[in-house]
Scaffold this active site. Sequence first.
Site, PDB file in Angstrom:
ATOM      1  N   ASN A 200     -28.369  49.512  -2.273  1.00  9.90           N
ATOM      2  CA  ASN A 200     -27.748  48.226  -2.598  1.00  9.90           C
ATOM      3  C   ASN A 200     -26.246  48.246  -2.325  1.00  9.90           C
ATOM      4  O   ASN A 200     -25.679  47.270  -1.794  1.00  9.90           O
ATOM      5  CB  ASN A 200     -28.002  47.877  -4.062  1.00  9.90           C
ATOM      6  CG  ASN A 200     -29.410  47.376  -4.312  1.00  9.90           C
ATOM      7  OD1 ASN A 200     -30.032  46.787  -3.429  1.00  9.90           O
ATOM      8  ND2 ASN A 200     -29.925  47.619  -5.507  1.00  9.90           N
TER       9      ASN A 200
ATOM     10  N   ARG B  14     -56.905  51.743  -4.473  1.00  4.17           N
ATOM     11  CA  ARG B  14     -58.199  51.085  -4.409  1.00  4.17           C
ATOM     12  C   ARG B  14     -58.065  49.655  -4.919  1.00  4.17           C
ATOM     13  O   ARG B  14     -57.073  49.295  -5.544  1.00  4.17           O
ATOM     14  CB  ARG B  14     -59.218  51.857  -5.251  1.00  4.17           C
ATOM     15  CG  ARG B  14     -59.412  53.311  -4.806  1.00  4.17           C
ATOM     16  CD  ARG B  14     -60.044  54.159  -5.885  1.00  4.17           C
ATOM     17  NE  ARG B  14     -59.206  54.250  -7.074  1.00  4.17           N
ATOM     18  CZ  ARG B  14     -59.474  55.020  -8.121  1.00  4.17           C
ATOM     19  NH1 ARG B  14     -60.557  55.781  -8.134  1.00  4.17           N
ATOM     20  NH2 ARG B  14     -58.666  55.023  -9.166  1.00  4.17           N
TER      21      ARG B  14
ATOM     22  N   GLU C  29     -36.084  49.442  -9.233  1.00  2.40           N
ATOM     23  CA  GLU C  29     -36.846  50.260  -8.288  1.00  2.40           C
ATOM     24  C   GLU C  29     -37.957  51.046  -8.974  1.00  2.40           C
ATOM     25  O   GLU C  29     -38.510  51.990  -8.406  1.00  2.40           O
ATOM     26  CB  GLU C  29     -35.901  51.240  -7.573  1.00  2.40           C
ATOM     27  CG  GLU C  29     -35.327  52.339  -8.446  1.00  2.40           C
ATOM     28  CD  GLU C  29     -34.083  51.930  -9.230  1.00  2.40           C
ATOM     29  OE1 GLU C  29     -33.312  52.808  -9.620  1.00  2.40           O
ATOM     30  OE2 GLU C  29     -33.885  50.713  -9.447  1.00  2.40           O
TER      31      GLU C  29
ATOM     32  N   TYR D  80     -59.420  48.181  -7.339  1.00  2.45           N
ATOM     33  CA  TYR D  80     -59.363  47.996  -8.789  1.00  2.45           C
ATOM     34  C   TYR D  80     -58.207  48.758  -9.453  1.00  2.45           C
ATOM     35  O   TYR D  80     -58.070  48.734 -10.681  1.00  2.45           O
ATOM     36  CB  TYR D  80     -60.698  48.395  -9.436  1.00  2.45           C
ATOM     37  CG  TYR D  80     -61.213  49.770  -9.042  1.00  2.45           C
ATOM     38  CD1 TYR D  80     -60.769  50.915  -9.692  1.00  2.45           C
ATOM     39  CD2 TYR D  80     -62.138  49.912  -8.021  1.00  2.45           C
ATOM     40  CE1 TYR D  80     -61.233  52.164  -9.347  1.00  2.45           C
ATOM     41  CE2 TYR D  80     -62.625  51.164  -7.655  1.00  2.45           C
ATOM     42  CZ  TYR D  80     -62.159  52.291  -8.321  1.00  2.45           C
ATOM     43  OH  TYR D  80     -62.631  53.523  -7.963  1.00  2.45           O
TER      44      TYR D  80
ATOM     45  N   HIS E 199     -27.671  43.741  -1.530  1.00  2.00           N
ATOM     46  CA  HIS E 199     -28.886  43.530  -2.333  1.00  2.00           C
ATOM     47  C   HIS E 199     -30.018  42.903  -1.522  1.00  2.00           C
ATOM     48  O   HIS E 199     -31.199  43.114  -1.836  1.00  2.00           O
ATOM     49  CB  HIS E 199     -28.556  42.664  -3.548  1.00  2.00           C
ATOM     50  CG  HIS E 199     -27.777  43.388  -4.601  1.00  2.00           C
ATOM     51  ND1 HIS E 199     -28.374  44.191  -5.551  1.00  2.00           N
ATOM     52  CD2 HIS E 199     -26.436  43.458  -4.838  1.00  2.00           C
ATOM     53  CE1 HIS E 199     -27.448  44.715  -6.349  1.00  2.00           C
ATOM     54  NE2 HIS E 199     -26.257  44.279  -5.935  1.00  2.00           N
TER      55      HIS E 199
END
Length: 393
Positions: free
Chosen positions: A274, A298, A309, A300, A279
């Site tokens: 940044n 996956r 971050e 799910y 930014h």
Amino acid sequence: MVFSFVLDVPTLLVLTMVICIFYSVGIYFFGRSQNDFNGYSLVALSCALVASGFLLIGLRGEIADFWSVLVANAFLMLGILFIYEGFRQFCLDVNKVSLISWGILAIGYLVFLFYTYRVPSVNARIVVISGVHFVFDMMSAKVLFSDLKVSWRIGRIVSAVLFVISGLYSIVRIINALNKAPIQSTKYLWNIEEMALISIMVLISGAIFGLIWMTSARLEGRLVKMAMHDPLTGVLNRRGMEILIEKELAKLERMNGLEMCVMMLDLDHFKTVNDTYGHSVGDEMLIEFAVEVKQFLRQYDIFGRLGGEEFVIFLPMTNLKEACGVAERIRAHVESHSFCLGVGGINATLSLGVSDHIPKQASLDSLMPFADQALYFSKQNGRNRIHCFGECD
């Protein structure tokens, strides 16, 4: 004085035209306020064409057959095509009329012209018009029935059923025309048109209602998604994670023995990005980071952003060793990946903490401290590494 109201063909024509014009104007301006959705302009155009077609039919005998037969039925066929295309574009998020639709229309109208001039037959023209109507009705129903898992499935079902009913009525018209002696009487033609006009009014009214219903449901779905997802990266926010984790924990409670791991991720020295690039570049990097991480997860798995971050992943049905393997693949990929190629490419590293500890009366907030503690250890011991809360071979 006794008031009498006769629902004859001229009255039905006027009613159909008024309804179609009203819907055309209304749906056009409503569509202008829904720029994110396709198809509204075509549905509005469809209503206008149907109204124009029936106006010309109503003037039969007063104007030339070219207008009351050829142009009128061309308008009706175009109206049928555009209402199908409007729903197709709305449901599939496309913005071009398909070549298949134009092909069906062209073939249908050429056959209609054949039975107008080459082998004049009113019965055959009714069969052709009804056949085109049936094909587009069934195509509309197919599009609407194609994905009933979406949040706006009820509106799709209602609209699809109306198209199916309209298509079945077209079959009835076809059978009736095929079984009748050659139609010569204008009076008989009017009797046929009475039911056709009623069916058109019902179909258009129901279709417009269904379209607005689907739009409302889609807008509601978007609001729910916005409330559950991080606006920058598109991954889950804290509220979204809370909802899904609550469901996952309930599943774990019902099915003893299932495992779940928590993974905390932190981009190393992100503040430097940044400070160095601004930014906007930092935001671009976070968006790209989320996309890169998703390819290792996956369907799910639960992936969310805590802020800045810092991200978190919940891995259902995963033991600690498996989770550490996933973490290592993500870490290695981030280390070798060049982010934000528009500014020349930024290299980054990632620190991770993994935990399989699930406390009693678990919740989102009670699950994360163990992985967070492991993440802290990774950052304090050189970064660009993984630490597991507990043993990991």
